[in-house]
Write an enzyme that holds these catalytic residues in place. Structure first.
Site, PDB file in Angstrom:
ATOM      1  N   CYS A   1      55.973  79.047  44.998  1.00  0.00           N
ATOM      2  CA  CYS A   1      56.885  78.820  46.031  1.00  0.00           C
ATOM      3  C   CYS A   1      56.669  79.135  47.387  1.00  0.00           C
ATOM      4  O   CYS A   1      56.865  80.583  47.576  1.00  0.00           O
ATOM      5  CB  CYS A   1      58.361  79.365  45.716  1.00  0.00           C
TER       6      CYS A   1
ATOM      7  N   TYR B   1      69.704  72.230  50.290  1.00  0.00           N
ATOM      8  CA  TYR B   1      69.379  71.064  49.455  1.00  0.00           C
ATOM      9  C   TYR B   1      70.127  69.731  50.180  1.00  0.00           C
ATOM     10  O   TYR B   1      70.641  68.810  49.538  1.00  0.00           O
ATOM     11  CB  TYR B   1      69.851  71.078  48.223  1.00  0.00           C
TER      12      TYR B   1
ATOM     13  N   HIS C   1      56.571  74.736  45.199  1.00  0.00           N
ATOM     14  CA  HIS C   1      57.832  74.421  46.053  1.00  0.00           C
ATOM     15  C   HIS C   1      57.283  74.639  47.717  1.00  0.00           C
ATOM     16  O   HIS C   1      56.595  75.702  47.862  1.00  0.00           O
ATOM     17  CB  HIS C   1      58.659  75.699  46.023  1.00  0.00           C
TER      18      HIS C   1
ATOM     19  N   HIS D   1      58.740  81.077  38.740  1.00  0.00           N
ATOM     20  CA  HIS D   1      59.238  81.164  40.083  1.00  0.00           C
ATOM     21  C   HIS D   1      59.138  82.555  40.551  1.00  0.00           C
ATOM     22  O   HIS D   1      59.577  83.495  40.046  1.00  0.00           O
ATOM     23  CB  HIS D   1      60.885  80.590  40.449  1.00  0.00           C
TER      24      HIS D   1
ATOM     25  N   ASP E   1      60.868  71.896  49.238  1.00  0.00           N
ATOM     26  CA  ASP E   1      62.006  72.911  48.736  1.00  0.00           C
ATOM     27  C   ASP E   1      62.698  73.095  50.080  1.00  0.00           C
ATOM     28  O   ASP E   1      62.336  73.688  50.904  1.00  0.00           O
ATOM     29  CB  ASP E   1      61.229  74.175  48.190  1.00  0.00           C
ATOM     30  N   HIS E   2      64.077  73.057  49.895  1.00  0.00           N
ATOM     31  CA  HIS E   2      65.232  73.214  50.609  1.00  0.00           C
ATOM     32  C   HIS E   2      64.669  72.431  52.111  1.00  0.00           C
ATOM     33  O   HIS E   2      63.775  71.618  52.161  1.00  0.00           O
ATOM     34  CB  HIS E   2      65.079  74.690  51.144  1.00  0.00           C
TER      35      HIS E   2
END
Ligand code: DNO
Length: 405
Positions: free
Chosen positions: A277, A377, A304, A239, A360-361
């Site tokens: 990401c 999240y 991500h 990541h 992601d998020h």
């Protein structure tokens, strides 16, 4: 593209049932309760797999734990101090146990001390939703005045350091405590318990460790674990740094395409791969996400997908987490690049032609605002992101567009 979703385990306020209704195909999880450096045993892995497999009423979910995020890399490994050799041995043992349990994708990061860093975990947007934000001036106020790191002021543009001084002078004690809490929230496992002195002593450990040395330590780590991953059929994926620039005077070596290229070439095995990401990398104007996907292509093992709005032009700047299709990354172009890579893999007969991704998020919207799950999240905000991404995937893969070869 395989639609996955992060689950923090039984403590997560977003349940397996919730993610099933979001249309998720696979689960991303980690054994957060096991201390960094210790072995993940077959029993602990099986226990988590069993939880993923059932709904609240006991009926089977049909979901499997498909991606590990993260198998943490200890500070000792990053510094090559203390028990680092034992920690690498434990990491390899955990990898074997995960593979034996059928899990092939392992995400990790190589950021010293910090994991992700934000100054606001619930920043109000004009429509009443909230999102996570990194404000460079607030961060400078934390670094220079709250943490009082020697030399910190010199690490920021003069105008930012000056403004940080003014902002700090206007802060109440409660403001200062809230800012410090937000910044340390991203420290792995730290959430509530990390004190400023803990941060200072961690930073002291890295004093004068150069980015070149840290990169060398990362390559040493990968030279140990990637050949075993290759042999076992495990795909490792690093990541990026979040945000992708140096903070608190710490070295950071996974912020750009050139950073990735250096470690991928140094340990040139397919098992040594990338977690692309888009949100982390996209906080920097010189990271071209669709281009990185096209060029790092066969080494991207996990995605991500999220977006950020950069609030300034510099490499080091403020940003906030945008809606998945908003922000600076062209998500349609990025997904098109992913689909092209998947088609290429299929033509080559690669078993891993379907790349797992997660929305992601997400921004906190509707009932998320009351649920207050793990920052970043929320259930509905991520569901909205996933649905939008799924729409793009479906459209780009539809024969009417003539994109299917
Ligand atoms: C934040 C996450 C990171 C990520 C780790 C991977 O929300 O994207 O904490 O899981 O950096 O090792």
């Amino acid at each position: 593209m395989r639609q996955t979703w992060r689950w923090f385990g039984p403590k997560d306020l977003v349940s397996i049932d919730d993610m099933m209704q979001a249309g998720v195909e696979g689960v991303v999880s980690a054994l957060h309760h096991i201390p960094t450096g210790a072995v993940w045993t077959a029993e602990e892995i099986a226990r988590r797999q069993a939880l993923v497999g059932v709904m609240k009423d006991g009926s089977p979910s049909g979901l499997k734990w498909e991606v590990v995020e993260s198998l943490p890399v200890s500070e000792d490994i990053k510094k090559q101090k203390g028990d680092w050799r034992d920690h690498i041995a434990a990491w390899k043992t955990s990898m074997r146990a995960l593979r034996a349990a059928g899990i092939e994708v392992i995400c990790y990061n190589f950021m010293p001390v910090l994991d992700w860093t934000r100054t606001d975990l619930a920043w109000r947007l004009p429509n009443g939703a909230t999102c996570m934000r990194f404000d460079l001036t607030d961060f400078a106020a934390f670094d220079i005045h709250i943490l009082a790191r020697p030399g910190a002021a010199g690490d920021f543009p003069e105008s930012v350091a000056d403004e940080a001084g003014r902002r700090f002078a206007a802060m109440t004690d409660a403001d200062k405590a809230a800012l410090a809490k937000n910044v340390v929230f991203g420290l792995p496992g730290a959430a509530e318990s990390f004190s400023l002195d803990d941060v200072r002593s961690h930073l002291a450990e890295y004093d004068r460790l150069s980015p070149e040395t840290l990169r060398g330590h990362m390559i040493d780590f990968l030279s140990e674990v990637a050949p075993l991953a290759q042999e076992l059929g495990v795909r490792l994926c690093c990541h990026p740094d979040d945000p992708p620039f140096t903070l608190l005077g710490l070295p950071r070596v996974m912020s750009t395409e050139a950073d990735y290229r250096a470690v991928l070439d140094a340990v040139d095995l397919p098992a040594n791969g990338v977690t692309l990401c888009a949100g982390s990398l996209g906080a920097r104007p010189d990271n071209d996400l669709p281009g990185m996907m096209a060029r790092l292509a066969d080494r991207v093992h996990f995605l991500h997908l999220r977006n950020v709005t950069r609030e300034s032009e510099g490499i080091m700047g403020s940003f906030h987490e945008a809606e998945h299709l908003g922000g600076g990354t062209d998500m349609v172009a990025l997904i098109a690049a992913v689909l092209r890579e998947e088609r290429r893999r299929r033509a080559e007969g690669r078993a891993d032609h379907q790349i797992p991704f997660r929305p992601d998020h997400g921004q906190d919207i509707l009932d998320d605002l009351n649920r207050k799950a793990q920052p970043g999240y929320p259930s509905i905000g991520r569901l909205k992101g996933l649905a939008e991404l799924r729409g793009i995937m479906t459209a780009l893969d539809h024969p009417v567009e003539g994109l299917r070869a």
